[in-house]
Design a protein around this motif. Structure first.
Motif, PDB file in Angstrom:
ATOM      1  N   GLY A 170     -20.213   6.364 -19.909  1.00 56.76           N
ATOM      2  CA  GLY A 170     -20.770   5.681 -18.750  1.00 56.76           C
ATOM      3  C   GLY A 170     -20.971   6.604 -17.556  1.00 56.76           C
ATOM      4  O   GLY A 170     -20.821   6.199 -16.409  1.00 56.76           O
ATOM      5  N   GLY A 171     -21.257   7.887 -17.830  1.00 55.41           N
ATOM      6  CA  GLY A 171     -21.511   8.839 -16.747  1.00 55.41           C
ATOM      7  C   GLY A 171     -20.265   9.548 -16.244  1.00 55.41           C
ATOM      8  O   GLY A 171     -20.356  10.483 -15.460  1.00 55.41           O
ATOM      9  N   ASP A 172     -19.068   9.099 -16.695  1.00 52.57           N
ATOM     10  CA  ASP A 172     -17.833   9.766 -16.262  1.00 52.57           C
ATOM     11  C   ASP A 172     -17.738  11.176 -16.851  1.00 52.57           C
ATOM     12  O   ASP A 172     -18.420  11.505 -17.814  1.00 52.57           O
ATOM     13  CB  ASP A 172     -16.608   8.957 -16.716  1.00 52.57           C
ATOM     14  CG  ASP A 172     -16.444   7.703 -15.878  1.00 52.57           C
ATOM     15  OD1 ASP A 172     -17.302   7.465 -15.009  1.00 52.57           O
ATOM     16  OD2 ASP A 172     -15.471   6.959 -16.115  1.00 52.57           O
ATOM     17  N   ASP A 173     -16.838  11.984 -16.268  1.00 55.66           N
ATOM     18  CA  ASP A 173     -16.646  13.342 -16.772  1.00 55.66           C
ATOM     19  C   ASP A 173     -15.833  13.331 -18.058  1.00 55.66           C
ATOM     20  O   ASP A 173     -14.934  12.509 -18.240  1.00 55.66           O
ATOM     21  CB  ASP A 173     -15.880  14.183 -15.740  1.00 55.66           C
ATOM     22  CG  ASP A 173     -16.772  14.604 -14.599  1.00 55.66           C
ATOM     23  OD1 ASP A 173     -17.984  14.355 -14.690  1.00 55.66           O
ATOM     24  OD2 ASP A 173     -16.240  15.166 -13.630  1.00 55.66           O
ATOM     25  N   PHE A 174     -16.125  14.292 -18.926  1.00 50.76           N
ATOM     26  CA  PHE A 174     -15.266  14.531 -20.073  1.00 50.76           C
ATOM     27  C   PHE A 174     -13.922  15.049 -19.564  1.00 50.76           C
ATOM     28  O   PHE A 174     -13.857  15.709 -18.519  1.00 50.76           O
ATOM     29  CB  PHE A 174     -15.872  15.620 -20.976  1.00 50.76           C
ATOM     30  CG  PHE A 174     -16.960  15.138 -21.881  1.00 50.76           C
ATOM     31  CD1 PHE A 174     -16.658  14.618 -23.127  1.00 50.76           C
ATOM     32  CD2 PHE A 174     -18.290  15.208 -21.498  1.00 50.76           C
ATOM     33  CE1 PHE A 174     -17.673  14.185 -23.974  1.00 50.76           C
ATOM     34  CE2 PHE A 174     -19.304  14.779 -22.336  1.00 50.76           C
ATOM     35  CZ  PHE A 174     -18.994  14.265 -23.575  1.00 50.76           C
ATOM     36  N   ALA A 175     -12.834  14.777 -20.305  1.00 56.91           N
ATOM     37  CA  ALA A 175     -11.544  15.376 -19.962  1.00 56.91           C
ATOM     38  C   ALA A 175     -11.664  16.894 -20.122  1.00 56.91           C
ATOM     39  O   ALA A 175     -12.401  17.364 -20.983  1.00 56.91           O
ATOM     40  CB  ALA A 175     -10.457  14.844 -20.884  1.00 56.91           C
TER      41      ALA A 175
ATOM     42  N   VAL B  95     -10.918  22.000 -11.512  1.00 57.37           N
ATOM     43  CA  VAL B  95     -11.706  21.528 -12.653  1.00 57.37           C
ATOM     44  C   VAL B  95     -13.007  22.312 -12.755  1.00 57.37           C
ATOM     45  O   VAL B  95     -13.695  22.526 -11.755  1.00 57.37           O
ATOM     46  CB  VAL B  95     -12.032  20.015 -12.516  1.00 57.37           C
ATOM     47  CG1 VAL B  95     -12.923  19.563 -13.655  1.00 57.37           C
ATOM     48  CG2 VAL B  95     -10.756  19.208 -12.486  1.00 57.37           C
ATOM     49  N   TRP B  96     -13.327  22.759 -13.965  1.00 54.94           N
ATOM     50  CA  TRP B  96     -14.639  23.351 -14.240  1.00 54.94           C
ATOM     51  C   TRP B  96     -15.454  22.305 -14.970  1.00 54.94           C
ATOM     52  O   TRP B  96     -15.183  21.993 -16.126  1.00 54.94           O
ATOM     53  CB  TRP B  96     -14.489  24.619 -15.073  1.00 54.94           C
ATOM     54  CG  TRP B  96     -15.808  25.188 -15.486  1.00 54.94           C
ATOM     55  CD1 TRP B  96     -16.428  24.994 -16.679  1.00 54.94           C
ATOM     56  CD2 TRP B  96     -16.671  26.034 -14.713  1.00 54.94           C
ATOM     57  NE1 TRP B  96     -17.630  25.650 -16.696  1.00 54.94           N
ATOM     58  CE2 TRP B  96     -17.807  26.310 -15.501  1.00 54.94           C
ATOM     59  CE3 TRP B  96     -16.601  26.568 -13.428  1.00 54.94           C
ATOM     60  CZ2 TRP B  96     -18.859  27.097 -15.048  1.00 54.94           C
ATOM     61  CZ3 TRP B  96     -17.649  27.355 -12.987  1.00 54.94           C
ATOM     62  CH2 TRP B  96     -18.757  27.619 -13.797  1.00 54.94           C
ATOM     63  N   GLN B  97     -16.406  21.699 -14.304  1.00 59.44           N
ATOM     64  CA  GLN B  97     -17.220  20.624 -14.898  1.00 59.44           C
ATOM     65  C   GLN B  97     -18.605  20.685 -14.247  1.00 59.44           C
ATOM     66  O   GLN B  97     -18.952  19.856 -13.415  1.00 59.44           O
ATOM     67  CB  GLN B  97     -16.530  19.290 -14.609  1.00 59.44           C
ATOM     68  CG  GLN B  97     -16.981  18.126 -15.467  1.00 59.44           C
ATOM     69  CD  GLN B  97     -16.348  18.090 -16.844  1.00 59.44           C
ATOM     70  OE1 GLN B  97     -17.012  18.392 -17.809  1.00 59.44           O
ATOM     71  NE2 GLN B  97     -15.080  17.713 -16.938  1.00 59.44           N
ATOM     72  N   PRO B  98     -19.386  21.712 -14.598  1.00 59.24           N
ATOM     73  CA  PRO B  98     -20.625  21.945 -13.855  1.00 59.24           C
ATOM     74  C   PRO B  98     -21.712  20.910 -14.095  1.00 59.24           C
ATOM     75  O   PRO B  98     -22.618  20.780 -13.282  1.00 59.24           O
ATOM     76  CB  PRO B  98     -21.072  23.328 -14.329  1.00 59.24           C
ATOM     77  CG  PRO B  98     -20.408  23.524 -15.632  1.00 59.24           C
ATOM     78  CD  PRO B  98     -19.165  22.711 -15.637  1.00 59.24           C
ATOM     79  N   VAL B  99     -21.640  20.192 -15.210  1.00 59.18           N
ATOM     80  CA  VAL B  99     -22.640  19.155 -15.457  1.00 59.18           C
ATOM     81  C   VAL B  99     -21.972  17.804 -15.261  1.00 59.18           C
ATOM     82  O   VAL B  99     -21.287  17.309 -16.131  1.00 59.18           O
ATOM     83  CB  VAL B  99     -23.231  19.277 -16.877  1.00 59.18           C
ATOM     84  CG1 VAL B  99     -24.232  18.166 -17.128  1.00 59.18           C
ATOM     85  CG2 VAL B  99     -23.891  20.622 -17.046  1.00 59.18           C
ATOM     86  N   ALA B 100     -22.126  17.244 -14.084  1.00 55.56           N
ATOM     87  CA  ALA B 100     -21.471  15.987 -13.739  1.00 55.56           C
ATOM     88  C   ALA B 100     -22.185  15.414 -12.533  1.00 55.56           C
ATOM     89  O   ALA B 100     -22.985  16.091 -11.899  1.00 55.56           O
ATOM     90  CB  ALA B 100     -19.996  16.234 -13.415  1.00 55.56           C
ATOM     91  N   THR B 101     -21.902  14.150 -12.233  1.00 48.34           N
ATOM     92  CA  THR B 101     -22.516  13.541 -11.056  1.00 48.34           C
ATOM     93  C   THR B 101     -22.162  14.369  -9.816  1.00 48.34           C
ATOM     94  O   THR B 101     -23.006  14.660  -8.990  1.00 48.34           O
ATOM     95  CB  THR B 101     -21.998  12.100 -10.867  1.00 48.34           C
ATOM     96  OG1 THR B 101     -21.539  11.615 -12.123  1.00 48.34           O
ATOM     97  CG2 THR B 101     -23.082  11.200 -10.341  1.00 48.34           C
TER      98      THR B 101
END
Lengths: 280, 338
Positions: A170-175, B95-101
């Motif tokens: 639902g658009g949330d981030d992966f862990a 956190v490394w999460q470059p593809v996210a809202t």
């Protein structure tokens, strides 16, 4: 890369064939979804082999880019892995005075892989989301053995990654603990060797792993991503891939779309790991 | 290039052969002209290498700089967000999460992961590499040395993608069934894979350093009644210390920047953990995995170049510090022995 190759092929074949039949020298522009670039490229290559002199250019950029191009008259066909919104349809109507024509051309189903020794009966979509966002960390919570879950996924440049993120999370981030492997083949091989593993990817790749049945919610039946279930829409993680045109397709555009929907065109989507659309 | 430079340093130590005075007369005018041409060519290639290095750095730096000044990029990411904890839903963290809202670009998990694997690789490869080098130069009979040395050096010729493949498909399964780790692809698996690439470097440089120790040292020690082992441990090893240190620094540089092995065997999960049995994501693998599809000019693109520049600077600093320390050590050791 792929797009470039296809374009090159298109130009090369145009140069080689010179004058041909009725459609010779005509160019068809296809633009949109990155997920569909490979599939569209295969279609175009085969179509051009059979229709000498015709050039089909396939470009990526994303579904949104393709839809924009359609609205601005920058492409003949828009490839999209999501349905167009009402607003986008209205824009086309306003500009061209014609309705948008939506043509589902292929189906895409995401399989959940687990190790062959895994006895977990099924997962719901909500549980799948909880696993990949790090809320559920033990197979026991899913009705399996008392083992920690090791979740495998794709790198963030993958269309499957985006699809899974949008439709399952639902658009949330992966862990952060979700491991990223290079390609679906890598995931399948890791899952086949690891009894704690879970992974996702295309149906065609599921070799030496178990396909985990998925339930839409608590009350629905577990479903496997067989061709029948994906085509009928019973399998919950599947989507249609679309072609969009302004108004009814005509001429070369119509010829191309008819060919894509023909048994021959649909055979290619199976070959590329997608399912053929239900015959209307 | 990296591998050979310190070995030259250590071999051109106490005994430099002076050219025979008669050699000069033997050189004709033509060969002297040829010599001049060759000299120019050699000089040009040396400067070419330096120029290439500078250009690479300039290019990477140019693409990395927008992280500091571009308004557009700074809306997504700036120094504070790269290095300090981010505000997240459940408190704060890295956190490394470059593809996210809301894209998240913490470099700390990547740094920690890279360091974790490097440490594991060095813990394995330094003792093995130096041990093998000492064995080869001090204990092994001639015939055995002539087998061991080329075989270890052959290891350096294995493409890292092959080592990575081996670590991913074979090593990971062995280790998991032996130790029962929860995560198959972790820092130890990747570290062992890395050490296969690092051992030949440590070995080659250390072996050069050990053989460069003048045999008069050994002869003197043996004549005073020391055993071979005592000579190796107390006399030869200390004398070769600068070279051995250089071996470790080069090994560090290789492990820190190695990409393919880590990309394949690390699991690439950007966990914020020092536990070596957990998966990790390294700087180099992040660039390799994400650069291909990132849209040019985006914040993500510039951050990847920033990571590249960071890798460049860090390995450069390590090498620089290594060389500085080696020369200091050498001066100190030579001061002592005189």
């Amino acid at each position: 890369m792929r797009t470039g190759l296809t374009t090159l092929l298109a130009i090369a074949s145009a140069l080689l064939s010179g004058c041909g039949g009725g459609d010779a020298g005509k160019t068809l522009t296809v633009k949109g979804s990155d997920t569909m670039v490979a599939l569209g490229g295969r279609w175009a290559e085969q179509f051009m082999l059979e229709h000498r002199g015709v050039v089909v250019q396939v470009m990526g950029g994303g579904s949104g880019t393709g839809i924009n191009a359609l609205v601005n008259g920058g492409t003949d066909i828009c490839q999209s892995s999501r349905p167009m919104t009402d607003k986008e349809r209205a824009q086309v109507k306003q500009r061209f005075g014609k309705e948008v024509k939506e043509i589902p051309v292929a189906l895409d189903g995401i399989t959940i892989y687990v190790n062959e020794t895994n006895r977990t009966p099924s997962v719901t979509l909500a549980q799948l989301k909880a696993v990949y966002t790090g809320k559920i960390t033990n197979w026991k919570e899913l009705g399996g053995e008392d083992l920690t879950i090791v979740a495998y996924g794709r790198e963030n440049n993958s269309g499957t990654y985006m699809y899974f993120k949008e439709h399952v999370l639902g658009g949330d981030d992966f862990a952060v603990s979700v491991q990223a492997l290079q390609g679906t083949g890598g995931i399948v091989s890791a899952v086949s060797k690891d009894e704690r593993a879970i992974g996702y990817g295309g149906v065609g790749y599921a070799v030496k792993v178990r396909e985990l049945p998925v339930r839409k919610d608590e009350s629905s039946d577990p479903v496997l991503p067989t061709e029948e279930n994906v085509v009928s829409g019973k399998y919950p993680i599947s989507r249609s891939l679309y072609f969009y045109t302004v108004g009814e397709p005509e001429g070369l555009t119509k010829e191309y779309i008819d060919w894509v929907l023909s048994p021959e065109g649909q055979k290619i989507c199976k070959h590329e790991g997608y399912f053929p659309v239900a015959r209307q | 290039m990296k591998v050979t430079s310190p070995s030259h340093d250590s071999s051109s130590g106490p005994s430099t052969a002076s050219p025979h005075p008669a050699a000069h007369d033997l050189l004709g005018r033509r060969s002297r002209r040829l010599e001049a041409v060759i000299e120019v060519a050699i000089r040009a290639s040396a400067f070419g290498v330096i120029a290439a290095l500078l250009l690479i750095f300039v290019f990477i730096g140019k693409e990395a700089l927008p992280v500091f000044y571009s308004e557009e990029v700074r809306q997504e990411v700036d120094m504070r967000r790269l290095f300090l904890p981010l505000k997240l839903d459940g408190g704060s963290g890295f956190v490394w999460q470059p593809v996210a809202t809301v894209p998240k670009y913490s470099l700390l998990p990547l740094f920690l992961g890279t360091l974790k694997a490097t440490v594991v690789a060095l813990v394995i490869s330094v003792p093995i590499g130096i041990g093998t080098a000492v064995f080869c130069s001090e204990f092994a009979p001639q015939w055995l040395r002539e087998i061991v040395k080329p075989v270890v050096e052959l290891l350096a010729g294995i493409p890292s993608v092959v080592i990575g493949f081996f670590a991913l498909m074979v090593l990971a399964s062995w280790l998991q069934s032996a130790f029962g780790w929860g995560v198959r692809l972790n820092a130890i698996t990747a570290g062992i894979g890395l050490s296969l690439a690092v051992i030949p470097i440590v070995f080659t440089v250390a072996e050069d350093a050990l053989t460069a120790v003048p045999s008069s040292y050994r002869d003197g020690s043996l004549a005073l009644g020391a055993s071979t082992a005592q000579t190796a441990w107390r006399v030869v090893l200390p004398a070769a210390l600068p070279g051995i240190f250089a071996a470790c620094v080069l090994g560090f540089g290789r492990a820190f920047g190695e990409t393919m092995i880590v990309l394949m065997a690390s699991g690439n999960a950007a966990t914020m953990s020092l536990d070596p049995t957990q998966s990790f994501r390294s700087f180099s693998a992040t660039i390799a995995a994400e650069m291909a599809e990132v849209s040019r000019g985006s914040a993500h693109y510039h951050v990847l170049f920033f990571i590249g520049a960071l890798l460049f600077v860090l390995t450069f600093l390590a090498n620089f510090f290594g060389h500085w320390y080696v020369s200091r050590l050498r001066a100190k050791l030579q001061g002592k022995t005189r």
